[in-house]
Scaffold this motif. Sequence first.
Motif, PDB file in Angstrom:
ATOM      1  N   GLU A   1       0.852  -1.190   0.000  1.00 49.11           N
ATOM      2  CA  GLU A   1       0.000   0.000   0.000  1.00 49.11           C
ATOM      3  C   GLU A   1       0.884   1.234   0.000  1.00 49.11           C
ATOM      4  O   GLU A   1       1.999   1.200   0.557  1.00 49.11           O
ATOM      5  CB  GLU A   1      -0.854  -0.016   1.264  1.00 49.11           C
ATOM      6  N   GLY A   2       0.438   2.303  -0.617  1.00 51.73           N
ATOM      7  CA  GLY A   2       1.258   3.509  -0.643  1.00 51.73           C
ATOM      8  C   GLY A   2       0.412   4.756  -0.733  1.00 51.73           C
ATOM      9  O   GLY A   2      -0.799   4.702  -0.962  1.00 51.73           O
ATOM     10  N   TYR A   3       1.057   5.879  -0.518  1.00 51.77           N
ATOM     11  CA  TYR A   3       0.344   7.170  -0.613  1.00 51.77           C
ATOM     12  C   TYR A   3       1.315   8.249  -1.080  1.00 51.77           C
ATOM     13  O   TYR A   3       2.529   8.023  -1.132  1.00 51.77           O
ATOM     14  CB  TYR A   3      -0.285   7.532   0.741  1.00 51.77           C
ATOM     15  N   VAL A   4       0.740   9.394  -1.395  1.00 54.23           N
ATOM     16  CA  VAL A   4       1.549  10.539  -1.824  1.00 54.23           C
ATOM     17  C   VAL A   4       1.386  11.624  -0.772  1.00 54.23           C
ATOM     18  O   VAL A   4       0.268  11.951  -0.379  1.00 54.23           O
ATOM     19  CB  VAL A   4       1.048  11.060  -3.198  1.00 54.23           C
ATOM     20  N   SER A   5       2.493  12.163  -0.274  1.00 50.73           N
ATOM     21  CA  SER A   5       2.406  13.172   0.778  1.00 50.73           C
ATOM     22  C   SER A   5       2.066  14.537   0.184  1.00 50.73           C
ATOM     23  O   SER A   5       2.059  14.709  -1.042  1.00 50.73           O
ATOM     24  CB  SER A   5       3.734  13.258   1.519  1.00 50.73           C
ATOM     25  N   GLY A   6       1.841  15.516   1.075  1.00 46.82           N
ATOM     26  CA  GLY A   6       1.467  16.863   0.644  1.00 46.82           C
ATOM     27  C   GLY A   6       2.464  17.473  -0.322  1.00 46.82           C
ATOM     28  O   GLY A   6       2.088  18.232  -1.206  1.00 46.82           O
ATOM     29  N   ASN A   7       3.747  17.145  -0.150  1.00 48.90           N
ATOM     30  CA  ASN A   7       4.740  17.747  -1.059  1.00 48.90           C
ATOM     31  C   ASN A   7       5.082  16.812  -2.225  1.00 48.90           C
ATOM     32  O   ASN A   7       6.161  16.902  -2.817  1.00 48.90           O
ATOM     33  CB  ASN A   7       5.998  18.162  -0.298  1.00 48.90           C
ATOM     34  N   ASN A   8       4.140  15.901  -2.522  1.00 54.59           N
ATOM     35  CA  ASN A   8       4.261  15.001  -3.676  1.00 54.59           C
ATOM     36  C   ASN A   8       5.367  13.959  -3.554  1.00 54.59           C
ATOM     37  O   ASN A   8       5.822  13.425  -4.564  1.00 54.59           O
ATOM     38  CB  ASN A   8       4.435  15.786  -4.983  1.00 54.59           C
ATOM     39  N   SER A   9       5.825  13.685  -2.314  1.00 55.40           N
ATOM     40  CA  SER A   9       6.751  12.562  -2.137  1.00 55.40           C
ATOM     41  C   SER A   9       5.913  11.293  -2.038  1.00 55.40           C
ATOM     42  O   SER A   9       4.767  11.335  -1.560  1.00 55.40           O
ATOM     43  CB  SER A   9       7.538  12.702  -0.839  1.00 55.40           C
ATOM     44  N   VAL A  10       6.496  10.173  -2.487  1.00 61.68           N
ATOM     45  CA  VAL A  10       5.711   8.931  -2.443  1.00 61.68           C
ATOM     46  C   VAL A  10       6.216   8.031  -1.318  1.00 61.68           C
ATOM     47  O   VAL A  10       7.417   7.999  -1.035  1.00 61.68           O
ATOM     48  CB  VAL A  10       5.722   8.206  -3.814  1.00 61.68           C
ATOM     49  N   PHE A  11       5.309   7.356  -0.649  1.00 60.24           N
ATOM     50  CA  PHE A  11       5.649   6.523   0.502  1.00 60.24           C
ATOM     51  C   PHE A  11       4.966   5.161   0.401  1.00 60.24           C
ATOM     52  O   PHE A  11       3.847   5.065  -0.115  1.00 60.24           O
ATOM     53  CB  PHE A  11       5.169   7.187   1.804  1.00 60.24           C
ATOM     54  N   ILE A  12       5.628   4.146   0.925  1.00 56.55           N
ATOM     55  CA  ILE A  12       4.991   2.837   1.083  1.00 56.55           C
ATOM     56  C   ILE A  12       4.518   2.763   2.527  1.00 56.55           C
ATOM     57  O   ILE A  12       5.303   2.997   3.464  1.00 56.55           O
ATOM     58  CB  ILE A  12       5.992   1.693   0.789  1.00 56.55           C
ATOM     59  N   SER A  13       3.225   2.462   2.706  1.00 59.65           N
ATOM     60  CA  SER A  13       2.677   2.463   4.058  1.00 59.65           C
ATOM     61  C   SER A  13       2.358   1.057   4.560  1.00 59.65           C
ATOM     62  O   SER A  13       2.058   0.874   5.736  1.00 59.65           O
ATOM     63  CB  SER A  13       1.415   3.322   4.097  1.00 59.65           C
ATOM     64  N   LYS A  14       2.407   0.080   3.653  1.00 57.29           N
ATOM     65  CA  LYS A  14       2.090  -1.284   4.088  1.00 57.29           C
ATOM     66  C   LYS A  14       2.810  -2.264   3.171  1.00 57.29           C
ATOM     67  O   LYS A  14       2.781  -2.098   1.939  1.00 57.29           O
ATOM     68  CB  LYS A  14       0.590  -1.487   3.989  1.00 57.29           C
ATOM     69  N   LEU A  15       3.458  -3.238   3.795  1.00 56.72           N
ATOM     70  CA  LEU A  15       4.067  -4.306   3.008  1.00 56.72           C
ATOM     71  C   LEU A  15       3.612  -5.594   3.683  1.00 56.72           C
ATOM     72  O   LEU A  15       4.031  -5.895   4.816  1.00 56.72           O
ATOM     73  CB  LEU A  15       5.594  -4.150   3.031  1.00 56.72           C
ATOM     74  N   ASP A  16       2.706  -6.292   3.023  1.00 54.04           N
ATOM     75  CA  ASP A  16       2.012  -7.430   3.630  1.00 54.04           C
ATOM     76  C   ASP A  16       1.414  -7.037   4.973  1.00 54.04           C
ATOM     77  O   ASP A  16       0.717  -6.057   5.042  1.00 54.04           O
ATOM     78  CB  ASP A  16       2.943  -8.636   3.722  1.00 54.04           C
TER      79      ASP A  16
END
Length: 582
Positions: A466-481
């Motif tokens: 699972e992932g999301y994009v932060s307010g400053n357009n950085s990308v993050f992975i929030s869930k791995l399995d």
Amino acid sequence: MAPSAVEPPSPSPASSRPRVLIPEKVSKEGLALLNSANLDIDFRPQGLSAEELLSLIPSYHALIIRSETKVTAPVLSAASKLKVVARAGVGVDNIDVPHATSQGIIVVNSPQGNIAAAAEHTIALLLSTARNIPRGDATLKSSKWERGKLVGVEVGGKTLGIIGLGKVGMKVARMAIGLSMSVLALDPYASAEVAKSAGVQLVKSLDELLPEVDFLTVHTPLLASTLNLLGEGEFGKMKKTARVLNVARGGVYNEEALLKALDEGAIAGAGIDVWTQEPPTEGSIPQKLARHDKVVSTPHLGASTVEAQENVSVDVCKQVVEILKGGLPTAAVNAPLILPEEYRRLQPFVRLIEKMGSLYTQHYAQSRSKQQHQNLLGGRRFELSYHGELANISNTRPLFAALVKGLVSSISDAGGRDVNIVNATLITQQRGIAVDEKFIRSPTPTASAVTLKSSVGEEGGEQVIEGYVSGNNSVFISKLDKFAANFRPEGTLLVLHNYDEPGKIGHVGSVLGRHGINITFMQVAGLNREARDKLGEEDGPVVEANEALMILGVGGQKEVTGELVEELKGQEGILDVSLVRL
Ligand SMILES: NC(=O)C1=CN([C@@H]2O[C@H](COP(=O)(O)OP(=O)(O)OC[C@H]3O[C@@H](n4cnc5c(N)ncnc54)[C@H](O)[C@@H]3O)[C@@H](O)[C@H]2O)C=CC1
Ligand SMILES: O=C(O)C(=O)COP(=O)(O)O
């Protein structure tokens, strides 16, 4: 004119840069963009013959053309490195677009850049044919004063018929209304409301249109359905005083029939910018037409204004730079339209999803339980779920393509660079991958996020990222399995699945230090809430409370080797290790 001999592509030190071939006159404003993107530009404004183009094309990554270069199926088949054909203009009838699509080559154009120029040129031809401007000019220049022979007609109060009420056609309509003309239009695909609000009356057939018009202008693309749209029968239905205009493409009027209609007085005149042969050959029908007394002729000048050339050049060069960087075009002819605003919104998610796909393939390919994930791609079903605001977008094609590109990037020769919105579906078919897209809409505002799930039948469980994009357009992975993470999927990462025990971090750090590997960041991802809640349940995950993921960003002079990964796997309390390059 094509040069008689062609220089071979120079194997210069610059050859590692993407190469762009431009065998036509394209305005310098766009070329400056290519230059500042550090592309290797081969600008040949004098043109290339068909044979020269065929022999040169294999070493280029982009081709920028106007209407003179024929981009045929053999050229596209020989173009093994080509990512994009960019048409600095509108009409793409000189490009074999279906063949480009089958090769995964994006065809882009500049849908707006020259329409004002084309419409103004149409009006220039309208008035020139009405008032005999070119003949007046020519006679006076040859010291003749022939006022009596050059009596014209007014356009105000007359009826203009427009076939093809698209961008150029609509602009011509508005200008003609400004000249006090009535406008009738035939376009089976035009919006009746838009036409009405512009003061244009739509008609349903040529039979309805032709007898009514004093001037007729065509603004359709050249298609099988518009080739020879107007022939002898059609000219016969028009007023003998009518004049016809063509700033679209040679061939929409049948040239032989037009010549006959002019010779026999079936119509009064023509203003023509485009020809079935450009330039017309000696003795050909288009040449006879161009030289005809009743014809005002121009050599395909519709888009030839300083402003239009600057517009189209910048439009397509921007897209070429973007595509060669792995980004998305704004006006792809063989891919769905992406509006600039939508494009800006999607860009960070395109990056995120590509990283998620790449993380998936690399991480699970090295997993100890790999046997469970046999066939990491083929035969697998992927589910891409869009949450929050993202669930409301209408065009997810770029996101879908980004997933396919990410999934295959670490396992394809071209590193996934050959995957794009044009051929993404084809690639899923070739690799036997199924991708479903889900839109998770919530009644309360939720942040945009993406979940990628992968499964194969009932066996092998399900992998989740699972992932999301932060307010400053950085990308993050929030869930791995089953682990709640929060890391940027960038650079080289070691993902260790381990028991979270005291001393573990120091121990791993010292192994890496011994191998000369720097740790640039570190994060421990524990079980997520769902997995914790299910601990101990009979149908809960086979997991222990102190299992965690350790995600390490690694760098330094030395590369992480396969041996090092194996050494880490052999450490006590380490369940699995993967090395991922994102
Ligand atoms: N002479 C020159 O230098 C230039 C020529 N052009 C030509 O003008 C053409 C039109 O350009 P745009 O208006 O930008 O394209 P467009 O795509 O906006 O409009 C074309 C219109 O033709 C209509 N159409 C298609 N088939 C038809 C048919 N059988 N009968 C009636 N209508 C039909 C479509 O519905 C559409 O509304 C281009 O395809 C290009 O060939 C464009 C720019 C410069
Ligand atoms: O944009 C178009 O369709 C045109 O016909 C313009 O052609 P050109 O770029 O001037 O060769």
